[in-house]
Design a protein around this motif. Structure first.
Motif, PDB file in Angstrom:
ATOM      1  N   ILE A  31       0.846  -1.205   0.000  1.00  0.00           N
ATOM      2  CA  ILE A  31       0.000   0.000   0.000  1.00  0.00           C
ATOM      3  C   ILE A  31       0.879   1.252   0.000  1.00  0.00           C
ATOM      4  O   ILE A  31       1.765   1.392   0.861  1.00  0.00           O
ATOM      5  N   ILE A  32       0.617   2.118  -0.952  1.00  0.00           N
ATOM      6  CA  ILE A  32       1.298   3.421  -0.983  1.00  0.00           C
ATOM      7  C   ILE A  32       0.286   4.467  -0.516  1.00  0.00           C
ATOM      8  O   ILE A  32      -0.836   4.528  -1.017  1.00  0.00           O
ATOM      9  N   ILE A  33       0.695   5.246   0.460  1.00  0.00           N
ATOM     10  CA  ILE A  33      -0.151   6.338   0.938  1.00  0.00           C
ATOM     11  C   ILE A  33       0.395   7.621   0.315  1.00  0.00           C
ATOM     12  O   ILE A  33       1.455   8.120   0.710  1.00  0.00           O
ATOM     13  N   ASP A  34      -0.318   8.113  -0.682  1.00  0.00           N
ATOM     14  CA  ASP A  34       0.100   9.337  -1.377  1.00  0.00           C
ATOM     15  C   ASP A  34      -0.444  10.541  -0.602  1.00  0.00           C
ATOM     16  O   ASP A  34      -1.659  10.747  -0.527  1.00  0.00           O
ATOM     17  N   CYS A  35       0.463  11.313  -0.040  1.00  0.00           N
ATOM     18  CA  CYS A  35       0.070  12.423   0.858  1.00  0.00           C
ATOM     19  C   CYS A  35       0.135  13.784   0.178  1.00  0.00           C
ATOM     20  O   CYS A  35       0.091  14.814   0.860  1.00  0.00           O
TER      21      CYS A  35
ATOM     22  N   ARG B  52       2.497  -6.000   7.547  1.00  0.00           N
ATOM     23  CA  ARG B  52       3.866  -6.536   7.461  1.00  0.00           C
ATOM     24  C   ARG B  52       3.876  -8.049   7.677  1.00  0.00           C
ATOM     25  O   ARG B  52       4.711  -8.747   7.099  1.00  0.00           O
ATOM     26  N   LYS B  53       2.975  -8.566   8.499  1.00  0.00           N
ATOM     27  CA  LYS B  53       2.908 -10.027   8.693  1.00  0.00           C
ATOM     28  C   LYS B  53       2.543 -10.746   7.402  1.00  0.00           C
ATOM     29  O   LYS B  53       2.859 -11.907   7.226  1.00  0.00           O
ATOM     30  N   HIS B  54       1.880 -10.022   6.496  1.00  0.00           N
ATOM     31  CA  HIS B  54       1.540 -10.595   5.194  1.00  0.00           C
ATOM     32  C   HIS B  54       2.609 -10.256   4.150  1.00  0.00           C
ATOM     33  O   HIS B  54       2.380 -10.425   2.950  1.00  0.00           O
ATOM     34  N   GLY B  55       3.752  -9.777   4.601  1.00  0.00           N
ATOM     35  CA  GLY B  55       4.847  -9.490   3.675  1.00  0.00           C
ATOM     36  C   GLY B  55       4.710  -8.172   2.932  1.00  0.00           C
ATOM     37  O   GLY B  55       5.471  -7.890   2.008  1.00  0.00           O
ATOM     38  N   GLY B  56       3.759  -7.382   3.315  1.00  0.00           N
ATOM     39  CA  GLY B  56       3.562  -6.101   2.640  1.00  0.00           C
ATOM     40  C   GLY B  56       4.119  -4.945   3.437  1.00  0.00           C
ATOM     41  O   GLY B  56       4.905  -5.121   4.368  1.00  0.00           O
ATOM     42  N   ASP B  57       3.725  -3.758   3.045  1.00  0.00           N
ATOM     43  CA  ASP B  57       4.159  -2.566   3.795  1.00  0.00           C
ATOM     44  C   ASP B  57       3.254  -1.381   3.432  1.00  0.00           C
ATOM     45  O   ASP B  57       2.537  -1.415   2.419  1.00  0.00           O
ATOM     46  N   LEU B  58       3.324  -0.390   4.295  1.00  0.00           N
ATOM     47  CA  LEU B  58       2.744   0.926   3.999  1.00  0.00           C
ATOM     48  C   LEU B  58       3.931   1.822   3.665  1.00  0.00           C
ATOM     49  O   LEU B  58       4.845   1.937   4.479  1.00  0.00           O
ATOM     50  N   VAL B  59       3.931   2.426   2.494  1.00  0.00           N
ATOM     51  CA  VAL B  59       4.988   3.386   2.146  1.00  0.00           C
ATOM     52  C   VAL B  59       4.316   4.730   1.903  1.00  0.00           C
ATOM     53  O   VAL B  59       3.310   4.809   1.183  1.00  0.00           O
TER      54      VAL B  59
ATOM     55  N   ILE C 181      11.195   6.440  11.953  1.00  0.00           N
ATOM     56  CA  ILE C 181      11.931   5.219  12.290  1.00  0.00           C
ATOM     57  C   ILE C 181      11.149   3.988  11.826  1.00  0.00           C
ATOM     58  O   ILE C 181      11.712   2.984  11.408  1.00  0.00           O
ATOM     59  N   LEU C 182       9.842   4.087  11.913  1.00  0.00           N
ATOM     60  CA  LEU C 182       8.978   2.930  11.666  1.00  0.00           C
ATOM     61  C   LEU C 182       8.564   2.796  10.205  1.00  0.00           C
ATOM     62  O   LEU C 182       8.422   1.687   9.686  1.00  0.00           O
ATOM     63  N   TYR C 183       8.343   3.929   9.549  1.00  0.00           N
ATOM     64  CA  TYR C 183       7.793   3.910   8.191  1.00  0.00           C
ATOM     65  C   TYR C 183       8.799   4.405   7.171  1.00  0.00           C
ATOM     66  O   TYR C 183       9.619   5.270   7.469  1.00  0.00           O
ATOM     67  N   ARG C 184       8.645   3.889   5.954  1.00  0.00           N
ATOM     68  CA  ARG C 184       9.426   4.446   4.851  1.00  0.00           C
ATOM     69  C   ARG C 184       8.630   5.600   4.252  1.00  0.00           C
ATOM     70  O   ARG C 184       7.463   5.444   3.891  1.00  0.00           O
ATOM     71  N   ILE C 185       9.281   6.750   4.212  1.00  0.00           N
ATOM     72  CA  ILE C 185       8.638   7.976   3.711  1.00  0.00           C
ATOM     73  C   ILE C 185       9.511   8.512   2.580  1.00  0.00           C
ATOM     74  O   ILE C 185      10.687   8.828   2.811  1.00  0.00           O
ATOM     75  N   VAL C 186       8.973   8.568   1.379  1.00  0.00           N
ATOM     76  CA  VAL C 186       9.777   8.985   0.223  1.00  0.00           C
ATOM     77  C   VAL C 186       9.128  10.190  -0.458  1.00  0.00           C
ATOM     78  O   VAL C 186       8.001  10.571  -0.131  1.00  0.00           O
ATOM     79  N   ASP C 187       9.865  10.768  -1.413  1.00  0.00           N
ATOM     80  CA  ASP C 187       9.417  12.056  -1.948  1.00  0.00           C
ATOM     81  C   ASP C 187       8.453  11.955  -3.119  1.00  0.00           C
ATOM     82  O   ASP C 187       7.867  12.977  -3.501  1.00  0.00           O
ATOM     83  N   SER C 188       8.279  10.795  -3.713  1.00  0.00           N
ATOM     84  CA  SER C 188       7.384  10.723  -4.881  1.00  0.00           C
ATOM     85  C   SER C 188       6.736   9.345  -4.988  1.00  0.00           C
ATOM     86  O   SER C 188       7.237   8.364  -4.412  1.00  0.00           O
TER      87      SER C 188
ATOM     88  N   GLU D   9       6.738   7.562  -7.637  1.00  0.00           N
ATOM     89  CA  GLU D   9       7.669   6.717  -8.387  1.00  0.00           C
ATOM     90  C   GLU D   9       8.671   6.056  -7.438  1.00  0.00           C
ATOM     91  O   GLU D   9       8.958   4.867  -7.558  1.00  0.00           O
ATOM     92  N   SER D  10       9.164   6.830  -6.472  1.00  0.00           N
ATOM     93  CA  SER D  10      10.111   6.262  -5.494  1.00  0.00           C
ATOM     94  C   SER D  10       9.433   5.189  -4.659  1.00  0.00           C
ATOM     95  O   SER D  10      10.035   4.162  -4.343  1.00  0.00           O
ATOM     96  N   ALA D  11       8.175   5.431  -4.294  1.00  0.00           N
ATOM     97  CA  ALA D  11       7.435   4.447  -3.494  1.00  0.00           C
ATOM     98  C   ALA D  11       7.235   3.163  -4.294  1.00  0.00           C
ATOM     99  O   ALA D  11       7.439   2.052  -3.786  1.00  0.00           O
ATOM    100  N   LEU D  12       6.870   3.319  -5.561  1.00  0.00           N
ATOM    101  CA  LEU D  12       6.679   2.139  -6.419  1.00  0.00           C
ATOM    102  C   LEU D  12       7.977   1.361  -6.556  1.00  0.00           C
ATOM    103  O   LEU D  12       7.977   0.129  -6.499  1.00  0.00           O
ATOM    104  N   SER D  13       9.092   2.074  -6.705  1.00  0.00           N
ATOM    105  CA  SER D  13      10.369   1.378  -6.889  1.00  0.00           C
ATOM    106  C   SER D  13      10.770   0.615  -5.628  1.00  0.00           C
ATOM    107  O   SER D  13      11.393  -0.430  -5.715  1.00  0.00           O
ATOM    108  N   LEU D  14      10.372   1.111  -4.454  1.00  0.00           N
ATOM    109  CA  LEU D  14      10.675   0.381  -3.212  1.00  0.00           C
ATOM    110  C   LEU D  14       9.985  -0.983  -3.212  1.00  0.00           C
ATOM    111  O   LEU D  14      10.553  -1.984  -2.791  1.00  0.00           O
ATOM    112  N   PHE D  15       8.766  -1.019  -3.689  1.00  0.00           N
ATOM    113  CA  PHE D  15       8.058  -2.299  -3.744  1.00  0.00           C
ATOM    114  C   PHE D  15       8.672  -3.213  -4.802  1.00  0.00           C
ATOM    115  O   PHE D  15       8.765  -4.416  -4.614  1.00  0.00           O
TER     116      PHE D  15
END
Lengths: 122, 146
Positions: free
Chosen positions: A49-53, A75-82, A101-108, A110-116
């Motif tokens: 899941i990407i949360i676009d803010c 996360r137990k299902h192998g996913g993440d919130l970015v 510390i807990l979440y990955r927070i990126v600037d775009s 595209e960056s979020a998609l590339s993390l997945f």
């Protein structure tokens, strides 16, 4: 500070995942909308899941609480919130309590998609 | 929502009033010359305080919130009065955030946010002479925390 626009979510699919684009403010009066949308996403067995803010103008602890409510199961299902494209004022609230510390927070998105794509979570 | 007089705002104790309360606090502080970033963080502190009052007083009907805001001589004072159940935010212990994250806890962070934003919270509960609980938030604008 806006009072007109409350809160809404636009949903877009990507490969095995979903982008939730948040619009407006996330407080104790609107956080249930986000809760329901994340529950619906998890019920569809989607855990990337990407949360676009980009258009999220405000968040209080009520909004932060919804992400915390679901992150363990995601996360137990192998996913993440970015999180991506946060306005400075919203990032400040995450940062005040140490959430970067807990979440990955990126600037775009595209960056979020590339993390997945790199991480390969399901 | 009612503006009782300039600087004083009255609202029913409902989460649907929070956006209006934040807009009022932001406008009052910035028109008195406070930096908008600091005003925004104080709006968050007020939101958290009001949300707690609403949450803890939800079984009382017709409860109200009265908010007044002052900024002068480098000091912000925001007074929140309510006639809901007594609830002193100072009675809540600060969470250990590392344990909080490790255990994927959720909820209970509103008062911690308030603590990290303001320099002090003074709570006076209602009594026979005064029907209103009062929470006074204050922040020194020239303190090193800014």
């Amino acid at each position: 500070m806006q009072t007109q626009q409350a809160f809404s979510i636009e949903v877009h699919a990507f490969d095995q995942g979903r982008i939730l684009s948040l619009h407006g403010y996330l407080d104790a009066s609107t956080s249930n909308i986000l809760d329901q949308e994340i529950q619906k996403t998890l019920a569809d067995a989607i855990h990337k899941i990407i949360i676009d803010c980009t258009d999220l103008t405000y968040i209080s602890s009520a909004g932060l609480g919804i992400f915390m409510k679901h992150i363990d199961a995601i996360r137990k299902h192998g996913g993440d919130l970015v999180f991506c494209s946060m306005q400075k004022s919203v990032y400040t609230v995450f940062d005040l309590l140490g959430f970067p510390i807990l979440y990955r927070i990126v600037d775009s998105t595209e960056s979020a998609l590339s993390l997945f794509q790199v991480g390969g979570e399901s | 929502m009612t503006m009782l007089e300039p600087g004083i705002y009255s609202a029913s104790a409902s989460v649907h009033e929070l956006a209006g309360i934040r807009a009022f606090v932001f406008e009052r502080l910035t028109t008195q010359g406070l930096d908008s970033n600091i005003a925004q963080s104080l709006c968050l502190a007020v939101d958290e305080a009001c949300s707690n009052i609403i949450l803890h007083g939800k079984d009382l009907n017709a409860s109200r919130l009265i908010i007044d805001v002052e900024y002068s001589n480098g000091l912000c004072r925001i007074r929140i009065k309510d006639n809901a159940k007594t609830f002193d935010p100072n009675s809540v212990k600060s969470p250990d955030m590392m344990s909080y994250f490790k255990n994927f806890s959720y909820g209970g962070l509103g008062i911690e946010l308030m603590r990290r934003i303001v320099d002090g919270m003074i709570y006076e509960q209602a009594d026979a002479k005064n029907q209103w609980n009062t929470l006074l938030l204050h922040k020194y604008i020239h303190s090193p925390r800014n």
